[in-house]
Scaffold this motif. Structure first.
Motif, PDB file in Angstrom:
ATOM      1  N   THR A 148     -10.028  -7.235  -0.972  1.00 58.23           N
ATOM      2  CA  THR A 148      -8.700  -7.035  -1.552  1.00 58.23           C
ATOM      3  C   THR A 148      -8.532  -7.886  -2.802  1.00 58.23           C
ATOM      4  O   THR A 148      -8.038  -7.414  -3.836  1.00 58.23           O
ATOM      5  CB  THR A 148      -7.612  -7.401  -0.520  1.00 58.23           C
ATOM      6  OG1 THR A 148      -7.735  -6.547   0.613  1.00 58.23           O
ATOM      7  CG2 THR A 148      -6.216  -7.247  -1.110  1.00 58.23           C
TER       8      THR A 148
ATOM      9  N   THR B  55      -6.437  -6.263   6.195  1.00 57.91           N
ATOM     10  CA  THR B  55      -6.102  -5.427   5.055  1.00 57.91           C
ATOM     11  C   THR B  55      -6.928  -4.142   5.123  1.00 57.91           C
ATOM     12  O   THR B  55      -7.981  -4.104   5.766  1.00 57.91           O
ATOM     13  CB  THR B  55      -6.396  -6.149   3.726  1.00 57.91           C
ATOM     14  OG1 THR B  55      -7.817  -6.287   3.572  1.00 57.91           O
ATOM     15  CG2 THR B  55      -5.737  -7.523   3.686  1.00 57.91           C
TER      16      THR B  55
ATOM     17  N   ILE C 168       1.398  -5.099   3.278  1.00 55.10           N
ATOM     18  CA  ILE C 168       0.167  -5.341   4.020  1.00 55.10           C
ATOM     19  C   ILE C 168       0.108  -6.796   4.487  1.00 55.10           C
ATOM     20  O   ILE C 168       0.240  -7.727   3.691  1.00 55.10           O
ATOM     21  CB  ILE C 168      -1.071  -5.026   3.149  1.00 55.10           C
ATOM     22  CG1 ILE C 168      -1.036  -3.555   2.707  1.00 55.10           C
ATOM     23  CG2 ILE C 168      -2.350  -5.331   3.922  1.00 55.10           C
ATOM     24  CD1 ILE C 168      -1.038  -2.562   3.837  1.00 55.10           C
TER      25      ILE C 168
ATOM     26  N   ALA D  12       0.846  -1.201   0.000  1.00 51.95           N
ATOM     27  CA  ALA D  12       0.000   0.000   0.000  1.00 51.95           C
ATOM     28  C   ALA D  12       0.877   1.246   0.000  1.00 51.95           C
ATOM     29  O   ALA D  12       1.831   1.347   0.782  1.00 51.95           O
ATOM     30  CB  ALA D  12      -0.911  -0.007   1.227  1.00 51.95           C
ATOM     31  N   TRP D  13       0.555   2.165  -0.878  1.00 48.55           N
ATOM     32  CA  TRP D  13       1.188   3.486  -0.944  1.00 48.55           C
ATOM     33  C   TRP D  13       0.149   4.515  -0.521  1.00 48.55           C
ATOM     34  O   TRP D  13      -1.030   4.405  -0.893  1.00 48.55           O
ATOM     35  CB  TRP D  13       1.643   3.798  -2.361  1.00 48.55           C
ATOM     36  CG  TRP D  13       2.636   2.855  -2.952  1.00 48.55           C
ATOM     37  CD1 TRP D  13       2.431   1.559  -3.341  1.00 48.55           C
ATOM     38  CD2 TRP D  13       4.010   3.148  -3.261  1.00 48.55           C
ATOM     39  NE1 TRP D  13       3.577   1.025  -3.855  1.00 48.55           N
ATOM     40  CE2 TRP D  13       4.571   1.976  -3.825  1.00 48.55           C
ATOM     41  CE3 TRP D  13       4.802   4.293  -3.119  1.00 48.55           C
ATOM     42  CZ2 TRP D  13       5.888   1.912  -4.253  1.00 48.55           C
ATOM     43  CZ3 TRP D  13       6.122   4.229  -3.546  1.00 48.55           C
ATOM     44  CH2 TRP D  13       6.658   3.047  -4.095  1.00 48.55           C
ATOM     45  N   ARG D  14       0.568   5.562   0.218  1.00 52.82           N
ATOM     46  CA  ARG D  14      -0.371   6.581   0.673  1.00 52.82           C
ATOM     47  C   ARG D  14       0.260   7.958   0.596  1.00 52.82           C
ATOM     48  O   ARG D  14       1.460   8.117   0.826  1.00 52.82           O
ATOM     49  CB  ARG D  14      -0.798   6.312   2.129  1.00 52.82           C
ATOM     50  CG  ARG D  14      -1.507   4.991   2.361  1.00 52.82           C
ATOM     51  CD  ARG D  14      -1.895   4.834   3.820  1.00 52.82           C
ATOM     52  NE  ARG D  14      -2.614   3.601   4.097  1.00 52.82           N
ATOM     53  CZ  ARG D  14      -2.045   2.466   4.447  1.00 52.82           C
ATOM     54  NH1 ARG D  14      -0.726   2.406   4.579  1.00 52.82           N
ATOM     55  NH2 ARG D  14      -2.766   1.398   4.692  1.00 52.82           N
TER      56      ARG D  14
ATOM     57  N   SER E 177      -8.716  -2.726   2.839  1.00 54.61           N
ATOM     58  CA  SER E 177      -9.655  -2.604   1.721  1.00 54.61           C
ATOM     59  C   SER E 177     -11.018  -2.056   2.118  1.00 54.61           C
ATOM     60  O   SER E 177     -11.688  -1.404   1.320  1.00 54.61           O
ATOM     61  CB  SER E 177      -9.828  -3.960   1.035  1.00 54.61           C
ATOM     62  OG  SER E 177      -8.615  -4.398   0.489  1.00 54.61           O
TER      63      SER E 177
ATOM     64  N   ARG F 217       4.866   3.895   2.338  1.00 55.13           N
ATOM     65  CA  ARG F 217       4.817   2.614   1.636  1.00 55.13           C
ATOM     66  C   ARG F 217       4.878   1.493   2.666  1.00 55.13           C
ATOM     67  O   ARG F 217       5.776   1.470   3.509  1.00 55.13           O
ATOM     68  CB  ARG F 217       5.997   2.483   0.672  1.00 55.13           C
ATOM     69  CG  ARG F 217       6.078   1.157  -0.055  1.00 55.13           C
ATOM     70  CD  ARG F 217       7.438   0.984  -0.706  1.00 55.13           C
ATOM     71  NE  ARG F 217       7.537  -0.287  -1.403  1.00 55.13           N
ATOM     72  CZ  ARG F 217       7.785  -1.452  -0.816  1.00 55.13           C
ATOM     73  NH1 ARG F 217       7.939  -1.513   0.508  1.00 55.13           N
ATOM     74  NH2 ARG F 217       7.870  -2.561  -1.533  1.00 55.13           N
TER      75      ARG F 217
ATOM     76  N   TYR G 214      -4.365   6.762  -2.188  1.00 52.70           N
ATOM     77  CA  TYR G 214      -3.700   5.518  -1.836  1.00 52.70           C
ATOM     78  C   TYR G 214      -3.687   4.605  -3.052  1.00 52.70           C
ATOM     79  O   TYR G 214      -4.542   4.693  -3.938  1.00 52.70           O
ATOM     80  CB  TYR G 214      -4.385   4.820  -0.656  1.00 52.70           C
ATOM     81  CG  TYR G 214      -5.862   4.558  -0.838  1.00 52.70           C
ATOM     82  CD1 TYR G 214      -6.331   3.379  -1.403  1.00 52.70           C
ATOM     83  CD2 TYR G 214      -6.796   5.512  -0.438  1.00 52.70           C
ATOM     84  CE1 TYR G 214      -7.685   3.146  -1.574  1.00 52.70           C
ATOM     85  CE2 TYR G 214      -8.153   5.291  -0.598  1.00 52.70           C
ATOM     86  CZ  TYR G 214      -8.594   4.102  -1.164  1.00 52.70           C
ATOM     87  OH  TYR G 214      -9.935   3.895  -1.330  1.00 52.70           O
TER      88      TYR G 214
ATOM     89  N   ALA H  47      -2.935   0.364  -3.956  1.00 54.21           N
ATOM     90  CA  ALA H  47      -2.655  -0.993  -3.501  1.00 54.21           C
ATOM     91  C   ALA H  47      -2.234  -1.799  -4.714  1.00 54.21           C
ATOM     92  O   ALA H  47      -2.993  -1.919  -5.684  1.00 54.21           O
ATOM     93  CB  ALA H  47      -3.897  -1.608  -2.855  1.00 54.21           C
TER      94      ALA H  47
ATOM     95  N   GLN I   2      -4.183  -4.101  -9.194  1.00 54.96           N
ATOM     96  CA  GLN I   2      -3.901  -2.845  -8.507  1.00 54.96           C
ATOM     97  C   GLN I   2      -5.145  -1.958  -8.432  1.00 54.96           C
ATOM     98  O   GLN I   2      -6.033  -2.014  -9.278  1.00 54.96           O
ATOM     99  CB  GLN I   2      -2.758  -2.096  -9.177  1.00 54.96           C
ATOM    100  CG  GLN I   2      -2.896  -1.863 -10.659  1.00 54.96           C
ATOM    101  CD  GLN I   2      -1.542  -1.590 -11.307  1.00 54.96           C
ATOM    102  OE1 GLN I   2      -0.573  -2.307 -11.068  1.00 54.96           O
ATOM    103  NE2 GLN I   2      -1.475  -0.553 -12.120  1.00 54.96           N
TER     104      GLN I   2
END
Length: 345
Positions: free
Chosen positions: A325, A272, A246, A167-169, A274, A243, A202, A204, A187
């Protein structure tokens, strides 16, 4: 019932539990292994049940001062076509209030202020967990995915399980025409409100465990997607992007309570992101635990009631989140999108 409690971990679940126990008259110590508490993270969505929990903790008014409502969002294809609406209207209709968005930093600030700085001891390493059980009436494990308290007192077969997702945020400085998620093959990209004046994003992405990618690699993954995704990533700054690999917890714990020890938050049911439910479930844990301790005559019966109230609902959310997810990032996009339209109809 009152007594002395030690809470291991000063995250959302630990601090919320500290607030609840202090309001109930307990003597509370929070032990945090990091030398200082430096909250980080982007947006959290507070669902109606979590808002009610914060109301009971005395933080409802401050929550509403800091948040923006999240009432409308869509699921899009990478080219920008609408696939379905996210069920935000249904959540508001059922719960009587919209999902409220705020940053994790804001929520942590609220909880720290309410818990009191003197309650938290930083740089605290737990060398002998068993000693805590003799020194305190109650030991709360709020120490996350790799919980020391869980390893010491609970089912040792439960382990962090990598979900195959990184996961990127980050935070964006523009208001998109549509909030929600974009689902592609392997993704997902999300853009939501965060707080007044800021937007959360974000991503994923399916990634082998241990594989490191740069922000430029992430941009390459989403090249050709619709303009909002491209703009967010073009403006993103490597130094301000989070980053994380998860993980969830598997197999499920058979109990959240053991003697006078109890687990809350990720220590009990890491999941997760999601469904955006991790923080909400931690707040529900804290609220339920403090209510059970206030109403029961002894710690053992209180923890038994807490386990009966929280374990199955929390573990259902873990399962639903993992299924979401898989669905969102499924490589067979045609059948997945058809199923999504049928479910949303």
């Amino acid at each position: 019932m009152k007594g002395a409690a030690v809470i291991v971990g000063a995250g959302i679940g630990g601090l919320a539990t500290a607030v609840g126990l202090r309001r109930a008259g307990w003597e509370v110590t929070v032990l945090e292994r990091w030398p200082e508490i430096r909250p980080e993270g982007t947006a959290l969505g507070m669902r109606p049940a979590a808002q009610a929990a914060l109301d009971r903790l005395g933080l409802g008014a401050e929550l509403r001062r800091r948040t923006v409502p999240y009432r409308s969002a869509q699921i899009l294809a990478p080219d920008g076509r609408r696939l379905a609406d996210l069920p935000l209207e249904r959540i508001e209709r059922k719960g009587g209030t919209p999902v409220l968005m705020l940053s994790r930093v804001s929520l942590m600030e609220m909880l720290l202020d309410a818990a009191g700085e003197a309650t938290v001891r930083t740089g605290a390493e737990i060398s002998d967990p068993a000693d805590l059980r003799t020194r305190y009436d109650l030991v709360v494990g709020a120490d996350g995915l790799r919980s020391t308290v869980r390893r010491a007192f609970f089912d040792t077969t439960a382990r962090p399980r990598y979900t195959g997702i990184v996961a990127w945020r980050g935070v964006a400085a523009f208001e998109p025409p549509v909030h929600g998620e974009t689902w592609g093959a392997g993704q997902v990209f999300g853009i939501t409100p965060q707080e007044p004046g800021s937007t959360n994003w974000y991503a994923a992405v399916a990634t082998p465990e241990g594989h490191r990618e740069s922000l430029d690699d992430l941009r390459a993954r989403f090249s050709g997607w619709h303009t909002s995704v491209i703009r967010v990533l073009a403006e993103a700054d490597e130094d301000n992007v989070l980053r994380h690999e998860i993980h969830d917890l598997w197999p499920r714990l058979r109990s959240f309570a053991s003697g006078n020890a109890v687990l809350v938050g990720d220590a009990a049911h890491a999941m997760t992101p999601s469904l955006g439910q991790g923080a909400c479930q931690a707040l529900l844990d804290a609220d339920t635990l403090t209510t059970c301790l206030r109403e029961a005559g002894d710690v053992t019966s209180a923890l038994r009631r807490y386990d009966a109230s929280r374990r199955r609902p929390a573990q259902r959310v873990v399962t639903m989140s993992r299924l979401m997810t898989r669905l969102a990032g499924h490589h067979l996009q045609g059948p997945r999108n058809l199923l999504l339209r049928l479910l949303a109809a």
